[in-house]
Design a protein around this motif. Structure first.
Motif, mmCIF file in Angstrom:
data_model
loop_
_atom_site.group_PDB
_atom_site.id
_atom_site.type_symbol
_atom_site.label_atom_id
_atom_site.label_comp_id
_atom_site.label_asym_id
_atom_site.label_seq_id
_atom_site.Cartn_x
_atom_site.Cartn_y
_atom_site.Cartn_z
ATOM 1 N N LYS A 12 24.898 47.046 43.920
ATOM 2 C CA LYS A 12 24.008 46.015 44.452
ATOM 3 C C LYS A 12 24.685 44.642 44.434
ATOM 4 C CE LYS A 12 19.527 48.198 43.503
ATOM 5 N NZ LYS A 12 18.227 48.062 42.795
ATOM 6 N N ALA A 13 25.401 44.349 43.351
ATOM 7 C CA ALA A 13 26.114 43.070 43.248
ATOM 8 C C ALA A 13 27.219 43.005 44.300
ATOM 9 C CB ALA A 13 26.705 42.909 41.853
ATOM 10 N N LEU A 14 27.890 44.131 44.505
ATOM 11 C CA LEU A 14 28.957 44.206 45.503
ATOM 12 C C LEU A 14 28.402 43.956 46.900
ATOM 13 C CD1 LEU A 14 31.828 46.793 45.534
ATOM 14 C CD2 LEU A 14 30.595 46.291 47.629
ATOM 15 N N GLN A 15 27.295 44.624 47.208
ATOM 16 C CA GLN A 15 26.685 44.473 48.539
ATOM 17 C C GLN A 15 26.165 43.048 48.739
ATOM 18 O OE1 GLN A 15 23.776 47.609 48.340
ATOM 19 N NE2 GLN A 15 25.138 49.141 49.273
ATOM 20 N N SER A 16 25.645 42.469 47.672
ATOM 21 C CA SER A 16 25.106 41.109 47.751
ATOM 22 C C SER A 16 26.224 40.102 48.046
ATOM 23 C CB SER A 16 24.407 40.738 46.442
ATOM 24 O OG SER A 16 23.980 39.391 46.461
ATOM 25 N N LEU A 17 27.336 40.219 47.315
ATOM 26 C CA LEU A 17 28.448 39.295 47.534
ATOM 27 C C LEU A 17 29.049 39.498 48.923
ATOM 28 C CD1 LEU A 17 30.438 37.144 46.664
ATOM 29 C CD2 LEU A 17 31.764 38.909 45.469
ATOM 30 N N SER A 18 29.162 40.745 49.331
ATOM 31 C CA SER A 18 29.695 41.036 50.658
ATOM 32 C C SER A 18 28.818 40.411 51.745
ATOM 33 C CB SER A 18 29.776 42.559 50.867
ATOM 34 O OG SER A 18 30.309 42.868 52.139
ATOM 35 N N TRP A 19 27.515 40.495 51.564
ATOM 36 C CA TRP A 19 26.575 39.910 52.518
ATOM 37 C C TRP A 19 26.711 38.394 52.550
ATOM 38 C CZ3 TRP A 19 22.466 36.499 52.535
ATOM 39 C CH2 TRP A 19 21.648 36.527 53.664
ATOM 40 N N GLU A 20 26.817 37.789 51.362
ATOM 41 C CA GLU A 20 26.949 36.330 51.285
ATOM 42 C C GLU A 20 28.246 35.849 51.930
ATOM 43 O OE1 GLU A 20 25.167 34.342 47.564
ATOM 44 O OE2 GLU A 20 25.773 36.327 46.892
ATOM 45 N N LEU A 21 29.325 36.542 51.647
ATOM 46 C CA LEU A 21 30.606 36.150 52.218
ATOM 47 C C LEU A 21 30.580 36.240 53.738
ATOM 48 C CD1 LEU A 21 33.118 37.886 49.757
ATOM 49 C CD2 LEU A 21 32.723 35.439 50.004
ATOM 50 N N THR A 22 29.946 37.278 54.236
ATOM 51 C CA THR A 22 29.899 37.516 55.688
ATOM 52 C C THR A 22 28.951 36.545 56.390
ATOM 53 O OG1 THR A 22 30.346 39.864 55.328
ATOM 54 C CG2 THR A 22 29.462 39.235 57.470
ATOM 55 N N HIS A 43 44.678 50.759 45.971
ATOM 56 C CA HIS A 43 44.646 50.107 47.289
ATOM 57 C C HIS A 43 45.530 48.865 47.303
ATOM 58 C CE1 HIS A 43 42.872 48.786 51.127
ATOM 59 N NE2 HIS A 43 42.854 47.569 50.584
ATOM 60 N N LEU A 44 45.491 48.094 46.225
ATOM 61 C CA LEU A 44 46.235 46.833 46.165
ATOM 62 C C LEU A 44 47.739 47.038 45.981
ATOM 63 C CD1 LEU A 44 43.702 44.759 44.061
ATOM 64 C CD2 LEU A 44 44.396 44.307 46.425
ATOM 65 N N GLU A 45 48.132 48.239 45.587
ATOM 66 C CA GLU A 45 49.567 48.534 45.521
ATOM 67 C C GLU A 45 50.163 48.600 46.925
ATOM 68 O OE1 GLU A 45 50.614 51.977 43.314
ATOM 69 O OE2 GLU A 45 49.820 51.233 41.416
ATOM 70 N N LYS A 46 49.323 48.937 47.905
ATOM 71 C CA LYS A 46 49.805 49.121 49.275
ATOM 72 C C LYS A 46 49.344 48.013 50.217
ATOM 73 C CE LYS A 46 49.161 54.054 48.391
ATOM 74 N NZ LYS A 46 48.326 55.226 48.691
ATOM 75 N N ASN A 47 48.395 47.208 49.757
ATOM 76 C CA ASN A 47 47.833 46.166 50.621
ATOM 77 C C ASN A 47 47.741 44.848 49.862
ATOM 78 O OD1 ASN A 47 46.682 47.922 53.052
ATOM 79 N ND2 ASN A 47 46.153 48.974 51.150
ATOM 80 N N SER A 48 48.014 43.766 50.555
ATOM 81 C CA SER A 48 47.938 42.442 49.936
ATOM 82 C C SER A 48 46.916 41.588 50.677
ATOM 83 C CB SER A 48 49.312 41.763 49.968
ATOM 84 O OG SER A 48 49.259 40.524 49.306
ATOM 85 N N PRO A 49 45.736 41.367 50.082
ATOM 86 C CA PRO A 49 44.696 40.582 50.752
ATOM 87 C C PRO A 49 44.991 39.086 50.655
ATOM 88 C CG PRO A 49 43.968 41.182 48.561
ATOM 89 C CD PRO A 49 45.314 41.830 48.747
ATOM 90 N N ASP A 50 44.138 38.289 51.280
ATOM 91 C CA ASP A 50 44.249 36.834 51.148
ATOM 92 C C ASP A 50 43.546 36.347 49.888
ATOM 93 O OD1 ASP A 50 45.684 36.414 53.566
ATOM 94 O OD2 ASP A 50 43.830 36.740 54.669
ATOM 95 N N CYS A 51 42.607 37.165 49.376
ATOM 96 C CA CYS A 51 41.955 36.830 48.111
ATOM 97 C C CYS A 51 41.242 38.062 47.559
ATOM 98 C CB CYS A 51 40.974 35.667 48.268
ATOM 99 S SG CYS A 51 39.555 36.053 49.295
ATOM 100 N N LEU A 52 40.974 38.012 46.258
ATOM 101 C CA LEU A 52 40.291 39.106 45.562
ATOM 102 C C LEU A 52 39.123 38.536 44.769
ATOM 103 C CD1 LEU A 52 40.096 42.009 44.337
ATOM 104 C CD2 LEU A 52 41.735 41.240 42.593
ATOM 105 N N PHE A 53 37.928 39.074 45.016
ATOM 106 C CA PHE A 53 36.743 38.724 44.217
ATOM 107 C C PHE A 53 36.561 39.834 43.197
ATOM 108 C CE2 PHE A 53 36.213 36.286 48.049
ATOM 109 C CZ PHE A 53 35.631 35.098 47.632
ATOM 110 N N LEU A 54 36.624 39.469 41.932
ATOM 111 C CA LEU A 54 36.703 40.469 40.861
ATOM 112 C C LEU A 54 35.629 40.263 39.802
ATOM 113 C CD1 LEU A 54 38.362 42.762 39.426
ATOM 114 C CD2 LEU A 54 39.751 40.939 38.419
ATOM 115 N N ASP A 55 34.848 41.317 39.564
ATOM 116 C CA ASP A 55 33.837 41.273 38.514
ATOM 117 C C ASP A 55 34.514 41.410 37.147
ATOM 118 O OD1 ASP A 55 31.311 41.288 37.275
ATOM 119 O OD2 ASP A 55 31.260 43.480 37.299
ATOM 120 N N ILE A 56 33.922 40.774 36.127
ATOM 121 C CA ILE A 56 34.477 40.846 34.770
ATOM 122 C C ILE A 56 33.953 42.050 34.011
ATOM 123 C CG2 ILE A 56 34.388 39.747 32.487
ATOM 124 C CD1 ILE A 56 36.492 38.588 34.259
#
Length: 244
Positions: A12-22, A43-56
């Motif tokens: 739910k937190a993931l979907q909420s942040l994704s919605w807000e960002l979009t 995934h990040l070993e093979k791909n380099s994003p412009d930013c990462l939003f990470l939960d603690i």
């Protein structure tokens, strides 16, 4: 467009942040999202994003452990947490910002500004190095690359006279009189040089074959232009003559 990845074990937190960002910014695209931190690391070993939003707060691996396991860290990390006490620790662990849940729109806008500034300022040395090396790997642009003193040096074969061993170090002598000292053994240097242009004539020397001026067969020396005298070992003499 900023390509973002979200890692949060709470769907739910993931979907909420994704919605807000979009919906609150037309500058961010959520390229991928993960509830499993191990899948995200893969995934990040093979791909380099412009930013990462990470939960603690994640049960299998917390956000700080996740950061330590990242092999590629040339993108900004934003910590997302419901606990304010993590803020200082987050900023000490290579995060550029933190967002408190529920995420405030103004805070999100400020974070996006920080991401853009980070990416503009940190077109990092690692990224630039990759670009230069990829550019240099094509046959059209191919040069000999040496990594020394925190910089990459690109040389044409014709710029190199010879290389000399000094234990765990090697010195490259250039035609313009300059020298480059490398923290590499001569064997490692030899692997970087093209076989059709260079020859290890002695345990301590590699020469540029195109720079040979004379070969003193009796004395066992070659003279390189303009007047460098390099010994030829007995073991290498036969192979050297075959090269000539």
């Amino acid at each position: 467009m900023i390509e973002a990845i979200i890692v949060d074990d709470e769907i739910k937190a993931l979907q909420s942040l994704s919605w807000e960002l979009t919906n609150f910014s037309d500058e961010i695209n959520v390229a991928a999202s993960f509830t499993d931190p191990l899948e995200a690391l893969n995934h990040l070993e093979k791909n380099s994003p412009d930013c990462l939003f990470l939960d603690i707060e994640m049960p299998t691996m917390d956000g700080f452990q996740f950061i330590q396991k990242l092999k590629n860290k040339d993108f900004p990390v934003v910590i997302t947490t419901a606990y304010n006490q993590y803020a200082i620790k987050a900023l000490k662990n290579e995060a550029i910002d933190y967002l408190l849940k529920p995420i405030d729109t103004d805070d999100l806008k400020d974070t996006i500004v920080k991401i853009k500034k980070y990416n503009a300022k940190n077109f990092t040395a690692e990224r630039l190095e990759k670009i230069l090396l990829n550019f240099n790997s094509s046959a059209v642009h191919k040069k000999i690359t040496f990594n020394t003193d925190g910089k990459l040096v690109f040389l044409e074969s014709d710029e190199i006279l010879y290389a000399e061993s000094d234990g765990n170090y090697s010195t490259i002598y250039l035609t313009d009189g300059q020298k480059i000292v490398l923290t590499k053994k001569l064997k490692e240097v030899n692997a970087l040089l093209p076989d059709d242009s260079f020859f290890r004539i002695h345990n301590s020397y590699i020469i540029n074959l195109s720079k040979i001026k004379e070969f003193l067969k009796t004395d066992g020396y070659v003279i390189l232009k303009p007047n460098h005298k390099i010994p030829v070992s007995r073991q290498k003499k036969s192979d050297f003559l075959d090269m000539l």
